[in-house]
Write a protein that holds these residues in place. Structure first.
Motif, mmCIF file in Angstrom:
data_model
loop_
_atom_site.group_PDB
_atom_site.id
_atom_site.type_symbol
_atom_site.label_atom_id
_atom_site.label_comp_id
_atom_site.label_asym_id
_atom_site.label_seq_id
_atom_site.Cartn_x
_atom_site.Cartn_y
_atom_site.Cartn_z
ATOM 1 N N VAL A 180 -2.726 4.976 -9.692
ATOM 2 C CA VAL A 180 -2.940 4.011 -8.614
ATOM 3 C C VAL A 180 -3.351 2.657 -9.185
ATOM 4 O O VAL A 180 -3.023 1.603 -8.623
ATOM 5 C CB VAL A 180 -4.003 4.525 -7.617
ATOM 6 C CG1 VAL A 180 -4.458 3.431 -6.667
ATOM 7 C CG2 VAL A 180 -3.454 5.690 -6.812
ATOM 8 N N ASN A 200 -7.647 -0.739 -3.012
ATOM 9 C CA ASN A 200 -7.315 0.004 -4.223
ATOM 10 C C ASN A 200 -8.464 0.912 -4.640
ATOM 11 O O ASN A 200 -8.261 2.082 -4.987
ATOM 12 C CB ASN A 200 -6.991 -0.979 -5.353
ATOM 13 C CG ASN A 200 -6.162 -0.337 -6.448
ATOM 14 O OD1 ASN A 200 -5.651 0.762 -6.304
ATOM 15 N ND2 ASN A 200 -6.024 -1.026 -7.556
ATOM 16 N N THR A 244 3.203 -2.854 -6.187
ATOM 17 C CA THR A 244 2.093 -1.948 -5.907
ATOM 18 C C THR A 244 0.818 -2.773 -5.753
ATOM 19 O O THR A 244 0.821 -3.997 -5.937
ATOM 20 C CB THR A 244 1.929 -0.938 -7.047
ATOM 21 O OG1 THR A 244 1.668 -1.654 -8.272
ATOM 22 C CG2 THR A 244 3.186 -0.091 -7.214
ATOM 23 N N THR A 281 1.678 9.257 -5.850
ATOM 24 C CA THR A 281 1.782 10.663 -5.442
ATOM 25 C C THR A 281 2.873 11.380 -6.225
ATOM 26 O O THR A 281 2.661 12.480 -6.759
ATOM 27 C CB THR A 281 2.078 10.762 -3.930
ATOM 28 O OG1 THR A 281 1.009 10.164 -3.197
ATOM 29 C CG2 THR A 281 2.214 12.224 -3.505
ATOM 30 N N TRP A 320 -4.105 10.769 -10.703
ATOM 31 C CA TRP A 320 -3.971 9.980 -9.480
ATOM 32 C C TRP A 320 -4.675 8.627 -9.601
ATOM 33 O O TRP A 320 -4.090 7.581 -9.345
ATOM 34 C CB TRP A 320 -4.522 10.761 -8.299
ATOM 35 C CG TRP A 320 -4.729 9.935 -7.067
ATOM 36 C CD1 TRP A 320 -5.882 9.330 -6.657
ATOM 37 C CD2 TRP A 320 -3.745 9.577 -6.093
ATOM 38 N NE1 TRP A 320 -5.686 8.634 -5.491
ATOM 39 C CE2 TRP A 320 -4.378 8.767 -5.123
ATOM 40 C CE3 TRP A 320 -2.388 9.868 -5.948
ATOM 41 C CZ2 TRP A 320 -3.702 8.245 -4.023
ATOM 42 C CZ3 TRP A 320 -1.711 9.348 -4.847
ATOM 43 C CH2 TRP A 320 -2.371 8.553 -3.907
ATOM 44 N N ILE A 329 0.846 -1.201 0.000
ATOM 45 C CA ILE A 329 0.000 0.000 0.000
ATOM 46 C C ILE A 329 0.878 1.247 0.000
ATOM 47 O O ILE A 329 0.613 2.220 -0.722
ATOM 48 C CB ILE A 329 -0.938 -0.010 1.211
ATOM 49 C CG1 ILE A 329 -1.818 -1.258 1.192
ATOM 50 C CG2 ILE A 329 -1.803 1.250 1.234
ATOM 51 C CD1 ILE A 329 -2.692 -1.419 2.416
ATOM 52 N N SER A 360 2.249 1.945 -3.480
ATOM 53 C CA SER A 360 1.234 2.523 -4.367
ATOM 54 C C SER A 360 1.029 4.001 -4.071
ATOM 55 O O SER A 360 0.974 4.830 -4.988
ATOM 56 C CB SER A 360 -0.089 1.770 -4.220
ATOM 57 O OG SER A 360 -0.030 0.503 -4.836
ATOM 58 N N LEU A 361 0.890 4.337 -2.801
ATOM 59 C CA LEU A 361 0.670 5.732 -2.424
ATOM 60 C C LEU A 361 1.876 6.594 -2.789
ATOM 61 O O LEU A 361 1.713 7.705 -3.320
ATOM 62 C CB LEU A 361 0.388 5.824 -0.926
ATOM 63 C CG LEU A 361 -0.924 5.194 -0.441
ATOM 64 C CD1 LEU A 361 -1.003 5.228 1.075
ATOM 65 C CD2 LEU A 361 -2.124 5.895 -1.047
ATOM 66 N N ARG A 362 3.066 6.077 -2.526
ATOM 67 C CA ARG A 362 4.272 6.871 -2.789
ATOM 68 C C ARG A 362 4.494 7.072 -4.284
ATOM 69 O O ARG A 362 4.715 8.208 -4.751
ATOM 70 C CB ARG A 362 5.478 6.184 -2.160
ATOM 71 C CG ARG A 362 6.772 6.975 -2.287
ATOM 72 C CD ARG A 362 7.881 6.397 -1.426
ATOM 73 N NE ARG A 362 8.286 5.062 -1.875
ATOM 74 C CZ ARG A 362 7.964 3.944 -1.258
ATOM 75 N NH1 ARG A 362 7.193 3.987 -0.174
ATOM 76 N NH2 ARG A 362 8.386 2.770 -1.703
ATOM 77 N N ILE A 419 -8.760 3.925 -2.239
ATOM 78 C CA ILE A 419 -7.733 4.930 -2.529
ATOM 79 C C ILE A 419 -8.112 5.745 -3.768
ATOM 80 O O ILE A 419 -7.822 6.934 -3.865
ATOM 81 C CB ILE A 419 -6.366 4.247 -2.723
ATOM 82 C CG1 ILE A 419 -5.883 3.653 -1.391
ATOM 83 C CG2 ILE A 419 -5.331 5.222 -3.260
ATOM 84 C CD1 ILE A 419 -4.604 2.850 -1.503
#
Length: 546
Positions: free
Chosen positions: A484, A524, A500, A353, A480, A345, A348-350, A527
């Motif tokens: 993702v 997912n 990811t 972003t 975004w 997780i 994926s966020l990093r 997010i």
């Protein structure tokens, strides 16, 4: 020199970036397709491609699948758009969920959900088997066409709906007044007018189908397809001679580029413009006609949104290996993520972003340069921005991995390449959204500010950038949610520790661990959903205005 700074200089920097990270890797993969095993110029790759039946079969299958799904998407999309635009249906207000469903439910999760329903261990399959009723195999052509149609028809629906709402109703009335039957009027007057919009969306669908990886590799097990064969060729030949993987990637590029050329040529010959007119009124149906129209539209909408519900229920379903015990609920699937997979997780966020921030900054700059500060470099910038649209994510990933595997700039195996691939994949759409309202900003505003002594760059930040905010917000949200959900490029270039959410879901589906994959799928979608909801409800962002 003063006329060159700052915008000409910034155009040069943007051009250098696109040449380095788009043109260079793509041209590299094209050139490597003409290098044989001996390292010299050769048509060996194309000779093998044309002489081996499996490659030609994969190409033919990809074309057939692309044409078939484009046709089915056109039928479904135009039909639903016609119903929504011309008739009042009870649940017409929820149709706006359809374009959102494309964002909220990634292709991989859509494929996963239908496997859970109709797959070998699917809910419906096992239920019918218990009753002694055989269920046909879902994998193969039927599953591919079925899932891809429900995944991609929204592109046709949106284009057809916009065209139908902009249609001048007086043209239709004129046809009817001359004694033409209503059905004939639709085919002779209405549909030819919306054809360019539908064809443009059809091209998008075709390219998405031909380059699709997530659905193709999960459902096309016995159907050789170019995208899957390119991926497997790269994985099996990694570290060896890249001739065949480059050849397969080149064929994919040429295929999409050819379709793009034919579509442009066709539309240039048959283009229609609505100058002014009345929007057609929406009629109220009664009786069996109302039931048929409402039932058909409702059925399509339910099927479109069903994958989200299936994955949600599956994430709480108890399982043992590939066997899911529907009706027996547990939190074990989420607890395993908490204990062992939080890093996935975080990745994926990093990555998303960083890709979003860098992509939106670049898209905002380039859109301003192309719309407001055109110069001799603008045409080249325009062309290079189109290149990511002509290649699939798998091909882009292979091009980046091969292009930056050696030399002064080695990125293969690094997190930087993951972020770069995610950014480049959606860059054309980010530029389009960022420039959505630039054409409505008067040049006189900037000129007045500069005439008062404010430097051009400060004028951009003080005057233009705030007015671009709605388009930039839409570009940020769409970038975004698509990064993702990115799989096709990242699955080619990721290394251990860089997994990811989509990659982890793909690996679990490949191992038939659907319940655990569902838990990752729900995370997912959450997010993805949070920024979409925030943008629409709080910031009033028009995601599909462009």
């Amino acid at each position: 020199m003063n006329r060159f700074f700052p915008w000409g200089f910034l155009s040069l920097i943007a051009l250098a970036f696109l040449l380095l990270f788009i043109a260079y890797p793509i041209s590299g993969i094209l050139m490597r397709s003409f290098i044989g095993e001996s390292g010299t110029f050769s048509f060996e790759g194309f000779t093998i491609f044309l002489s081996k039946g499996k490659y030609l079969e994969a190409l033919l299958n990809s074309i057939i699948l692309g044409v078939t799904v484009t046709f089915t998407c056109t039928v479904v999309g135009v039909f639903l758009a016609f119903i929504v635009a011309r008739y009042e249906i009870p649940f017409g207000g929820i149709v706006f969920l359809l374009p959102l469903s494309v964002l909220i439910i990634p292709e991989l999760i859509s494929a996963q959900s239908w496997i859970m329903v109709f797959g070998n261990n699917g809910l419906v399959t096992n239920a019918l088997k218990a009753l002694g009723i055989p269920f046909p195999r879902f994998y193969g052509w039927f599953g591919l066409v079925y899932v891809m149609t429900l995944t991609f028809y929204v592109h046709i629906f949106l284009a057809a709906l916009a065209a139908l709402r902009g249609f001048d109703h007086s043209l239709e009335e004129a046809g009817l007044s001359l004694g033409t039957a209503p059905l004939a009027t639709y085919f002779k007057v209405v549909f030819p007018t919306i054809t360019p919009a539908v064809l443009s969306a059809g091209l998008i669908v075709f390219t998405l189908v031909v380059g699709n990886f997530a659905i193709a590799i999960n459902l096309g097990q016995r159907v050789p397809l170019l995208s899957v064969m390119t991926y497997r060729s790269f994985i099996s030949e990694l570290g060896g001679n890249p001739t065949m993987q480059s050849t397969l990637a080149t064929v994919s590029i040429l295929l999409v580029a050819s379709v793009l050329f034919l579509q442009k040529w066709y539309i240039s010959k048959r283009n229609y413009h609505m100058v002014a007119g009345r929007t057609p009124p929406r009629a109220k149906l009664t009786g069996w006609k109302s039931l048929l129209a409402s039932g058909s539209a409702g059925f399509i909408i339910v099927l479109s949104l069903l994958p989200a519900l299936v994955v949600l229920v599956g994430s709480f379903t108890q399982s043992r290996g590939p066997v899911m015990y529907w009706g027996q609920f547990t939190l074990d699937n989420y607890s395993r993520i908490w204990e062992f997979n939080l890093a996935v997780i975080g990745n994926s966020l990093r990555f998303a972003t960083l890709a979003t921030v860098l992509g939106v900054i670049f898209a905002t700059l380039v859109s301003y340069l192309l719309v407001k500060k055109r110069n001799p470099l603008s045409a080249t910038l325009d062309y290079l921005l189109l290149l990511p649209l002509t290649i699939s994510g798998t091909v882009l990933g292979i091009a980046l991995a091969q292009g930056y595997n050696t030399g002064p700039l080695v990125l293969t195996g690094t997190a930087a390449l993951m972020v770069l691939a995610m950014m480049l994949r959606r860059l054309p759409f980010g530029v389009r959204n960022a420039s959505a309202n630039l054409h409505n900003i008067s040049n006189s505003l900037e000129e007045a500010s500069v005439s008062l002594g404010v430097p051009p760059v400060r004028t951009f930040f003080n005057i233009v950038l705030p007015l671009m905010a709605p388009g930039i917000a839409a570009a940020a949200i769409l970038t975004w949610v698509t990064t993702v959900a990115e799989l096709s490029a990242s699955v080619v270039i990721y290394q251990a520790g860089q997994e990811t959410l989509p990659i982890q879901i793909f690996r679990l589906i490949s191992s038939d661990l659907m319940a655990r994959a569902s838990a990752f799928g729900v995370i997912n979608m959450i997010i993805i959903l949070v920024p979409v909801f925030f943008g629409i409800k709080v910031m009033n962002v028009k995601l599909f205005s462009s």
